[in-house]
Design an enzyme around this catalytic site. Sequence first.
Site, PDB file in Angstrom:
ATOM      1  N   ALA A  80      -1.656  -6.638   7.943  1.00 23.88           N
ATOM      2  CA  ALA A  80      -1.628  -5.523   7.359  1.00 23.88           C
ATOM      3  C   ALA A  80      -1.106  -4.153   8.377  1.00 23.88           C
ATOM      4  O   ALA A  80      -0.431  -3.447   7.695  1.00 23.88           O
ATOM      5  CB  ALA A  80      -3.189  -4.939   7.419  1.00 23.88           C
ATOM      6  N   VAL A 105       5.266  -2.941 -13.252  1.00 24.36           N
ATOM      7  CA  VAL A 105       6.718  -3.056 -13.211  1.00 24.36           C
ATOM      8  C   VAL A 105       7.135  -4.665 -13.638  1.00 24.36           C
ATOM      9  O   VAL A 105       6.497  -5.546 -12.795  1.00 24.36           O
ATOM     10  CB  VAL A 105       7.164  -2.583 -12.020  1.00 24.36           C
ATOM     11  N   GLU A 144     -11.814 -17.451   8.209  1.00 20.18           N
ATOM     12  CA  GLU A 144     -13.030 -16.550   7.733  1.00 20.18           C
ATOM     13  C   GLU A 144     -13.746 -17.171   6.585  1.00 20.18           C
ATOM     14  O   GLU A 144     -15.064 -17.152   6.749  1.00 20.18           O
ATOM     15  CB  GLU A 144     -12.435 -15.252   7.379  1.00 20.18           C
ATOM     16  N   GLY A 159      -0.538  -0.848  -1.728  1.00 19.26           N
ATOM     17  CA  GLY A 159      -1.217  -1.668  -0.625  1.00 19.26           C
ATOM     18  C   GLY A 159      -1.035  -0.615   0.765  1.00 19.26           C
ATOM     19  O   GLY A 159      -0.642   0.239   0.559  1.00 19.26           O
ATOM     20  N   PHE A 160      -0.909  -1.469   1.711  1.00 20.95           N
ATOM     21  CA  PHE A 160      -0.841  -0.830   3.156  1.00 20.95           C
ATOM     22  C   PHE A 160       0.822  -0.176   3.216  1.00 20.95           C
ATOM     23  O   PHE A 160       0.928   0.726   3.463  1.00 20.95           O
ATOM     24  CB  PHE A 160      -1.194  -1.705   4.157  1.00 20.95           C
ATOM     25  N   GLY A 217       3.507  -0.305  -5.919  1.00 14.65           N
ATOM     26  CA  GLY A 217       2.566  -0.858  -5.028  1.00 14.65           C
ATOM     27  C   GLY A 217       1.904  -0.112  -3.880  1.00 14.65           C
ATOM     28  O   GLY A 217       2.246   0.681  -3.329  1.00 14.65           O
ATOM     29  N   ASP A 231       4.686  -7.270   2.700  1.00 12.41           N
ATOM     30  CA  ASP A 231       4.943  -8.564   2.691  1.00 12.41           C
ATOM     31  C   ASP A 231       5.952  -9.272   1.787  1.00 12.41           C
ATOM     32  O   ASP A 231       6.420 -10.370   1.743  1.00 12.41           O
ATOM     33  CB  ASP A 231       3.725  -9.198   2.091  1.00 12.41           C
TER      34      ASP A 231
END
Lengths: 418, 418
Positions: free
Chosen positions: B319, B84, B175, B18-19, B16, B304
């Site tokens: 995040a 994966v 948003e 991501g952050f 992964g 997450d």
Amino acid sequence: MLTWEDVKDPHVVIVGGGFAGLGAARALRAAPARVTLLDRRNHHVFQPLLYQVATAGLSAPEIAAPLRRILRHQANVTVLMGEVVSVDVGRRTLVLSDSEMGYDYLVLATGATHSYFGHDGWAAHAPGLKSIEDALEIRRRLFLAFERAEREDDAGARAAWLTFVVVGGGPTGVELAGTLAEIARHTLTREFRRIDPSRAKVVLLEAADRVLPPYPPVLSQRARRQLEGLGAEVRTGALVTGVDASGVALGSERIAARTVLWAAGVAASPLGRSLGAAVDRAGRVKVERDLSLPGRPEVFVAGDLAAFEQDGRPIPGVAPAAMQMGRHAGANVRRALAGRPRAPFRYVDKGSLATIGRKAAVADFGRVHLWGLPAWLAWLGIHIFFLIGFRNRLFVLLDWAMAYLSYERGARLILFDE
Amino acid sequence: MLTWEDVKDPHVVIVGGGFAGLGAARALRAAPARVTLLDRRNHHVFQPLLYQVATAGLSAPEIAAPLRRILRHQANVTVLMGEVVSVDVGRRTLVLSDSEMGYDYLVLATGATHSYFGHDGWAAHAPGLKSIEDALEIRRRLFLAFERAEREDDAGARAAWLTFVVVGGGPTGVELAGTLAEIARHTLTREFRRIDPSRAKVVLLEAADRVLPPYPPVLSQRARRQLEGLGAEVRTGALVTGVDASGVALGSERIAARTVLWAAGVAASPLGRSLGAAVDRAGRVKVERDLSLPGRPEVFVAGDLAAFEQDGRPIPGVAPAAMQMGRHAGANVRRALAGRPRAPFRYVDKGSLATIGRKAAVADFGRVHLWGLPAWLAWLGIHIFFLIGFRNRLFVLLDWAMAYLSYERGARLILFDE
């Protein structure tokens, strides 16, 4: 609210929002007509920079703008998104995929797409470059190839992932091959651990005996040398006889390549044939001197869809020619609306430019030939100038400035349809 | 050439990009390990700005960057693109869609996706927003709806095209609803001839009794008022019982809407379940205080995908929490490599921000609550600061400055899969 249907002015329909269609719409500014611009897409594309989107140098929104945004201040124009299937010139009616639309005057400017010379099976393995979608598909394949190579253990398979074949040595093919060579040599440096991207092979195949056939031979020679300087392999007199998932065949020879790009043939939009008029071999519609259809003075054809000869030679399928034809068709509609005689079209050739890579380009301004840095600067300036919208000009300028300093290409996303 | 397989250092695999995954990779900079970062995509996405891509305010490349570009100077990291499928913790092996890969240490950070609470049939009619592909699909639907409305003759059908329902009143829902209201009221002005885009209806549905449930009630109230000020309709206590192509059902009530966006449920990546450990209701993996898997000290879960309680409450799926967990998991791998004891994770909450529209946002910095312009400025500054890459920061800043001056949104392309 007064809607356009309420107005009783003549109805002018323009099909296609490319350079020719937009040119026609603008020529009809404040004309005593209600104008409908129909396009399958919602945006105008600045086609000369499509190859930059395909090679991740620019993002798609930087070279495209919504048609209704461009024309929002032109109150007599309604922009509609819709797909025209055929033209019934007898009934003065357009058949859309979901409805019909009548017209008093028609400007048909649906352009051209790529042609595989009857080998439609090649399309899946060798995408061409005409729309934003095409450019994003090519971008996906280019950068995915390097990813696959990094994960491939077999040397032969890895080499095939690192071989990029561009078919067609016209301006688009030259741009793609030059930029690809630059990406392999400079952009991807230090990013991979198992492969050396600078060993990627970029092969440009051209069937004629030189690249950029419409240019003067000296510039073709310069373009070839600049391409080779960037690391691309140029093969002229190379006739492709087969394309499949594993590569390209040239007669009995095979080039193993997992990425093949098509920049060879051009075929006019099939809509031209529905007019029932004479078309040339590429499907372009033969038009009168005023750009109207023979025997149908209310129908005009402009841009890449029109076959127009001047001084014994067809005028080229380039953006300036499309703009000029579109504007002229719009002006002739205007003259017809005012009961004035139409004017014959005359293409003014202001020169041709093709870019190859960083500081590498060729320019043919008639008696003046440029190459290298001067041609490249001319190319940059002209392309910034003609981009639509202040935002696009600013962002493209910045992206190019940053790419010049860093070789970085900001849009290297691999996206999948899901 | 020395390749990573030749190095005998322990193999740390991060799944992964991501952050959390990037945080772990950076924490392992210059560690005595060969690190492999695996991701299905080639790019990191700055998720807090995804809604801007979905609403055409930013282009996709502005909020994403190639993972191998980000990590190119970190010589011990190999970035590989691959999917994966499951983890075999007994054999310390990852099963990929096309191969297998062993590890000595594993950091699993595959994040979360949207959940339709068991109604998977709703997905086709109400796309969620987790990837760039999702954002481009939402963008396509939003702007296509206005195009369809402009061509629709039937008043009822037109109204359904001009009704936009956002399900879920968390930060993403708020948003989307706020930005959509702004687009209808301001961006599209003067562009249409048959419809009035400012009459478009934007409805935000939230099942709880207030929007932004994790925020203090006063800020939920402020957010609601700001949304209503922009022209959105906010309905709390609204439980969606059905979604199909024609709209949304709330019990016996129906809202006719051709565009429904899903910002409600979150489900952890299915990879978590393959670990064979305990998961919570959303599929998040319950981890130890050091973020490792119970009984598997060589496996860490971050971001997450991890269920981690602190002071009796789960830490939020935002995040900053993912970044902190990723960094911490990487640091604990480093400690383990050095034979030092691991440290327990502690989330440092620096506050929460949610934006609503132009000069409209809420910010919760513990004792300090902001809303309106001050919260919006804080939101802008923080999001520019945390974007990865100088180019992205510059371009986003410019895009926002231009949007502020003109209300224009630069990326309004409707693209089709072909």
